[in-house]
Design a protein around this motif. Structure first.
Motif, PDB file in Angstrom:
ATOM      1  N   GLU A   1       0.840  -1.259   0.042  1.00  0.00           N
ATOM      2  CA  GLU A   1       0.040  -0.011  -0.013  1.00  0.00           C
ATOM      3  C   GLU A   1       1.006   1.102  -0.081  1.00  0.00           C
ATOM      4  OE1 GLU A   1      -3.372   2.062   2.815  1.00  0.00           O
ATOM      5  OE2 GLU A   1      -2.531   0.198   3.417  1.00  0.00           O
ATOM      6  N   THR A   2       1.735   1.024   0.782  1.00  0.00           N
ATOM      7  CA  THR A   2       2.935   2.518   0.980  1.00  0.00           C
ATOM      8  C   THR A   2       3.595   2.554  -0.583  1.00  0.00           C
ATOM      9  OG1 THR A   2       2.910   2.101   3.315  1.00  0.00           O
ATOM     10  CG2 THR A   2       4.725   3.602   2.184  1.00  0.00           C
ATOM     11  N   ILE A   3       4.081   1.478  -1.153  1.00  0.00           N
ATOM     12  CA  ILE A   3       4.890   1.497  -2.096  1.00  0.00           C
ATOM     13  C   ILE A   3       3.935   2.065  -3.444  1.00  0.00           C
ATOM     14  CG2 ILE A   3       5.696   0.044  -4.199  1.00  0.00           C
ATOM     15  CD1 ILE A   3       6.606  -1.907  -2.164  1.00  0.00           C
ATOM     16  N   LYS A   4       2.748   1.794  -3.268  1.00  0.00           N
ATOM     17  CA  LYS A   4       1.635   2.362  -4.307  1.00  0.00           C
ATOM     18  C   LYS A   4       1.391   4.013  -3.816  1.00  0.00           C
ATOM     19  CE  LYS A   4      -1.000  -1.778  -5.440  1.00  0.00           C
ATOM     20  NZ  LYS A   4      -2.375  -2.429  -5.217  1.00  0.00           N
ATOM     21  N   LEU A   5       1.481   4.215  -2.648  1.00  0.00           N
ATOM     22  CA  LEU A   5       1.568   5.616  -2.285  1.00  0.00           C
ATOM     23  C   LEU A   5       2.490   6.418  -2.682  1.00  0.00           C
ATOM     24  CD1 LEU A   5      -0.051   7.584  -0.548  1.00  0.00           C
ATOM     25  CD2 LEU A   5       1.323   7.066   1.489  1.00  0.00           C
ATOM     26  N   ARG A   6       3.696   5.885  -2.610  1.00  0.00           N
ATOM     27  CA  ARG A   6       4.958   6.488  -3.354  1.00  0.00           C
ATOM     28  C   ARG A   6       4.830   6.927  -4.700  1.00  0.00           C
ATOM     29  NH1 ARG A   6      10.497   7.128  -2.386  1.00  0.00           N
ATOM     30  NH2 ARG A   6      10.286   6.191  -0.291  1.00  0.00           N
ATOM     31  N   ALA A   7       4.434   5.862  -5.496  1.00  0.00           N
ATOM     32  CA  ALA A   7       3.999   5.912  -6.925  1.00  0.00           C
ATOM     33  C   ALA A   7       3.065   6.985  -7.231  1.00  0.00           C
ATOM     34  CB  ALA A   7       3.835   4.658  -7.432  1.00  0.00           C
ATOM     35  N   ASN A   8       2.196   6.903  -6.306  1.00  0.00           N
ATOM     36  CA  ASN A   8       0.977   8.025  -6.688  1.00  0.00           C
ATOM     37  C   ASN A   8       1.448   9.604  -6.544  1.00  0.00           C
ATOM     38  OD1 ASN A   8      -1.789   8.864  -7.258  1.00  0.00           O
ATOM     39  ND2 ASN A   8      -1.854   9.361  -4.973  1.00  0.00           N
ATOM     40  N   LEU A   9       2.495   9.536  -5.400  1.00  0.00           N
ATOM     41  CA  LEU A   9       3.164  10.862  -4.899  1.00  0.00           C
ATOM     42  C   LEU A   9       4.067  11.407  -6.080  1.00  0.00           C
ATOM     43  CD1 LEU A   9       3.563  13.016  -2.950  1.00  0.00           C
ATOM     44  CD2 LEU A   9       5.240  11.443  -1.897  1.00  0.00           C
ATOM     45  N   LEU A  10       4.646  10.424  -6.510  1.00  0.00           N
ATOM     46  CA  LEU A  10       5.775  11.167  -7.802  1.00  0.00           C
ATOM     47  C   LEU A  10       4.860  11.417  -8.968  1.00  0.00           C
ATOM     48  CD1 LEU A  10       8.391   8.222  -7.131  1.00  0.00           C
ATOM     49  CD2 LEU A  10       8.597  10.591  -6.586  1.00  0.00           C
ATOM     50  N   SER A  11       3.720  10.901  -9.221  1.00  0.00           N
ATOM     51  CA  SER A  11       2.955  11.021 -10.353  1.00  0.00           C
ATOM     52  C   SER A  11       2.204  12.406 -10.314  1.00  0.00           C
ATOM     53  CB  SER A  11       1.770  10.017 -10.456  1.00  0.00           C
ATOM     54  OG  SER A  11       1.019  10.422 -11.652  1.00  0.00           O
ATOM     55  N   LYS A  12       2.096  12.719  -8.891  1.00  0.00           N
ATOM     56  CA  LYS A  12       1.302  14.021  -8.674  1.00  0.00           C
ATOM     57  C   LYS A  12       2.260  15.251  -8.789  1.00  0.00           C
ATOM     58  CE  LYS A  12      -2.738  12.556  -6.028  1.00  0.00           C
ATOM     59  NZ  LYS A  12      -3.362  12.588  -4.672  1.00  0.00           N
ATOM     60  N   ILE A  13       3.595  14.687  -8.213  1.00  0.00           N
ATOM     61  CA  ILE A  13       4.792  15.969  -8.201  1.00  0.00           C
ATOM     62  C   ILE A  13       4.985  16.478  -9.624  1.00  0.00           C
ATOM     63  CG2 ILE A  13       7.116  16.134  -7.937  1.00  0.00           C
ATOM     64  CD1 ILE A  13       6.879  14.580  -5.299  1.00  0.00           C
ATOM     65  N   ARG A  14       4.919  15.428 -10.560  1.00  0.00           N
ATOM     66  CA  ARG A  14       5.421  15.514 -11.921  1.00  0.00           C
ATOM     67  C   ARG A  14       4.287  16.487 -12.509  1.00  0.00           C
ATOM     68  NH1 ARG A  14       8.385  10.831 -11.231  1.00  0.00           N
ATOM     69  NH2 ARG A  14      10.436  11.179 -11.940  1.00  0.00           N
ATOM     70  N   SER A  15       3.034  16.059 -12.242  1.00  0.00           N
ATOM     71  CA  SER A  15       1.813  16.687 -12.764  1.00  0.00           C
ATOM     72  C   SER A  15       1.795  18.053 -12.374  1.00  0.00           C
ATOM     73  CB  SER A  15       0.424  16.109 -12.450  1.00  0.00           C
ATOM     74  OG  SER A  15       0.109  16.329 -11.140  1.00  0.00           O
ATOM     75  N   TYR A  16       2.121  18.621 -11.213  1.00  0.00           N
ATOM     76  CA  TYR A  16       2.359  19.935 -10.640  1.00  0.00           C
ATOM     77  C   TYR A  16       3.339  20.508 -11.651  1.00  0.00           C
ATOM     78  CZ  TYR A  16       3.153  23.984  -7.860  1.00  0.00           C
ATOM     79  OH  TYR A  16       3.371  25.309  -7.425  1.00  0.00           O
ATOM     80  N   PHE A  17       4.385  20.055 -11.620  1.00  0.00           N
ATOM     81  CA  PHE A  17       5.546  20.722 -12.478  1.00  0.00           C
ATOM     82  C   PHE A  17       5.150  20.973 -14.034  1.00  0.00           C
ATOM     83  CE2 PHE A  17       8.074  19.891  -8.565  1.00  0.00           C
ATOM     84  CZ  PHE A  17       8.083  21.033  -8.187  1.00  0.00           C
ATOM     85  N   GLN A  18       4.446  20.023 -14.350  1.00  0.00           N
ATOM     86  CA  GLN A  18       4.077  20.045 -15.901  1.00  0.00           C
ATOM     87  C   GLN A  18       3.090  21.238 -15.901  1.00  0.00           C
ATOM     88  OE1 GLN A  18       2.087  16.620 -17.369  1.00  0.00           O
ATOM     89  NE2 GLN A  18       2.982  16.773 -19.400  1.00  0.00           N
ATOM     90  N   GLN A  19       2.307  21.476 -15.046  1.00  0.00           N
ATOM     91  CA  GLN A  19       1.102  22.331 -15.041  1.00  0.00           C
ATOM     92  C   GLN A  19       1.809  23.603 -14.965  1.00  0.00           C
ATOM     93  OE1 GLN A  19      -1.838  21.738 -12.371  1.00  0.00           O
ATOM     94  NE2 GLN A  19      -2.373  19.734 -12.913  1.00  0.00           N
ATOM     95  N   GLN A  20       2.839  23.915 -14.262  1.00  0.00           N
ATOM     96  CA  GLN A  20       3.686  24.881 -13.941  1.00  0.00           C
ATOM     97  C   GLN A  20       4.960  25.468 -15.292  1.00  0.00           C
ATOM     98  OE1 GLN A  20       3.200  27.164 -11.150  1.00  0.00           O
ATOM     99  NE2 GLN A  20       1.243  26.047 -10.967  1.00  0.00           N
ATOM    100  N   ASN A  21       4.950  24.250 -15.930  1.00  0.00           N
ATOM    101  CA  ASN A  21       5.847  24.412 -17.261  1.00  0.00           C
ATOM    102  C   ASN A  21       7.268  24.494 -16.515  1.00  0.00           C
ATOM    103  OD1 ASN A  21       4.015  24.685 -19.443  1.00  0.00           O
ATOM    104  ND2 ASN A  21       3.796  26.829 -18.615  1.00  0.00           N
ATOM    105  N   VAL A  22       7.596  23.752 -15.640  1.00  0.00           N
ATOM    106  CA  VAL A  22       8.823  23.435 -14.924  1.00  0.00           C
ATOM    107  C   VAL A  22       9.477  22.233 -15.534  1.00  0.00           C
ATOM    108  CG1 VAL A  22      10.173  23.251 -12.959  1.00  0.00           C
ATOM    109  CG2 VAL A  22       8.154  24.748 -12.853  1.00  0.00           C
ATOM    110  N   LEU A  23      10.701  22.332 -16.052  1.00  0.00           N
ATOM    111  CA  LEU A  23      11.515  21.431 -16.807  1.00  0.00           C
ATOM    112  C   LEU A  23      12.036  20.360 -15.816  1.00  0.00           C
ATOM    113  CD1 LEU A  23      12.362  20.352 -19.621  1.00  0.00           C
ATOM    114  CD2 LEU A  23      14.593  21.398 -19.136  1.00  0.00           C
ATOM    115  N   GLU A  24      11.601  18.955 -15.998  1.00  0.00           N
ATOM    116  CA  GLU A  24      12.556  17.828 -15.345  1.00  0.00           C
ATOM    117  C   GLU A  24      13.587  17.751 -15.825  1.00  0.00           C
ATOM    118  OE1 GLU A  24      11.635  13.291 -13.677  1.00  0.00           O
ATOM    119  OE2 GLU A  24      10.245  14.449 -15.077  1.00  0.00           O
ATOM    120  N   VAL A  25      14.734  17.596 -15.031  1.00  0.00           N
ATOM    121  CA  VAL A  25      16.116  17.357 -15.400  1.00  0.00           C
ATOM    122  C   VAL A  25      16.614  16.226 -14.711  1.00  0.00           C
ATOM    123  CG1 VAL A  25      16.608  19.911 -16.029  1.00  0.00           C
ATOM    124  CG2 VAL A  25      17.015  19.090 -13.897  1.00  0.00           C
TER     125      VAL A  25
END
Length: 330
Positions: free
Chosen positions: A14-38
């Motif tokens: 359950e916690t391993i899935k929570l991590r995956a979901n958190l990382l997905s949400k982090i990336r979606s936030y920065f994508q909305q903000q037009n911040v480049l992942e490096v």
């Protein structure tokens, strides 16, 4: 000694899935903000000079050559990311593994996950807005207050940490923290008073809800890689902040120092301090200094502990509970 069950994950599925979901949400936030992942290298020819951080090192051994070279696992992607900023990258973020030698267990693991990002044209106060925006995007987060380091010391201890004599700080530490402590420098005294008497009260967490307190205007002697400015009382303070939830430091942000001369001066001071204390003296990152001389844009940056955020969301005080395999099982 290993047992038949030591191969199993330390985190629940359950916690391993929570991590995956958190990382997905982090990336979606920065994508909305037009911040480049490096991505930047994990290994470096230079290392952090910070007196309180220990690096892991290893040897690069070229094939068919006798002479190798020592390289270091990064403790933060900061130096390399600033080189990208100086090259014109604009706003950037990175989620990566970082490595710090020393403690394992409780809240610490030698290998852990860090989210670090930089916003061009913002100062550290504006970056607090961005941190609140990110946390509100990934979970149920409430910002309780923004308060200066001085105000907290006045509220809890009745002193001004910038002006109180070191002798008085020593007396307070002996009275309120540990009567056996002696010979400590000013920053160490302030840190003991803060961590023992102030920090535990900052922020709170409940089931699926987090609330945090931003602390800013730390003493100038704690500037690290941030700028120094004058506060409203004319005192020199570090242009940085820390975010606390449930008495846990979650994020550390700076209005970034862009002065190569001052940065080199701080590096050399820290190296001298490490030598004085008998610690290993690491090589200075000359690439970073060259990048600063080339021109770092005005920016603010922040590092956030992904594992610590997961611990808060999962309601656990053990980092092993949010890692697939902690250090003792790796």
């Amino acid at each position: 000694m290993t047992t038949e069950t030591d191969w199993q994950p330390t985190a629940s599925l359950e916690t391993i899935k929570l991590r995956a979901n958190l990382l997905s949400k982090i990336r979606s936030y920065f994508q909305q903000q037009n911040v480049l992942e490096v991505e930047t290298p994990v290994m470096s020819h230079a290392a952090v000079c910070d007196v309180h951080i220990e690096c892991f090192s290893t040897d690069f051994k070229p094939v068919s050559q006798f002479e190798g070279k020592t390289v270091y696992l990064h403790t933060s992607p900061e130096y390399a990311m600033k080189r990208l900023l100086a090259a014109g990258s604009g706003d950037i973020y990175q989620v990566c593994k970082v490595f710090r030698n020393g403690e394992a267990g409780g809240r610490h693991n030698p290998e852990f996950s860090m989210l670090e990002w930089y916003r061009v044209g913002l100062d550290h106060h504006q970056l607090m807005d961005d941190v609140t925006g990110l946390l509100s995007h990934v979970c149920d987060f409430t910002e309780l207050r923004r308060v200066s380091y001085q105000q907290l010391f006045e509220e809890h201890l009745g002193i001004n940490p910038h002006r109180t004599a070191t002798q008085q700080l020593t007396k307070l530490v002996k009275e309120k923290v540990d009567s056996e402590l002696s010979g400590l420098e000013r920053n160490a005294l302030l840190e003991l008073l803060f961590t023992h008497l102030i920090e535990p009260s900052l922020g709170w967490s409940a089931e699926n809800k987090l609330a945090g307190v931003y602390v800013y205007d730390f003493p100038a002697s704690m500037a690290a890689l941030s700028r120094v400015q004058l506060d409203t009382e004319g005192q020199q303070v570090a242009s940085r902040f820390e975010l606390f939830i449930d008495g846990v430091e979650l994020a550390n942000g700076y209005n970034e120092l862009a002065d190569a001369i001052e940065q080199e001066k701080r590096f050399k001071h820290d190296r001298g301090k490490r030598q004085e204390l008998g610690y290993e003296v690491n090589p200075i990152d000359e690439h970073l200094l060259s990048a600063l001389r080339g021109g770092l844009p005005d920016c603010a940056g922040v590092a956030l502990g992904v594992d610590r955020l997961l611990m808060l969301l999962a309601g656990t005080h053990s980092i092993a509970d949010v890692l697939s395999f902690d250090f003792s099982h790796s």
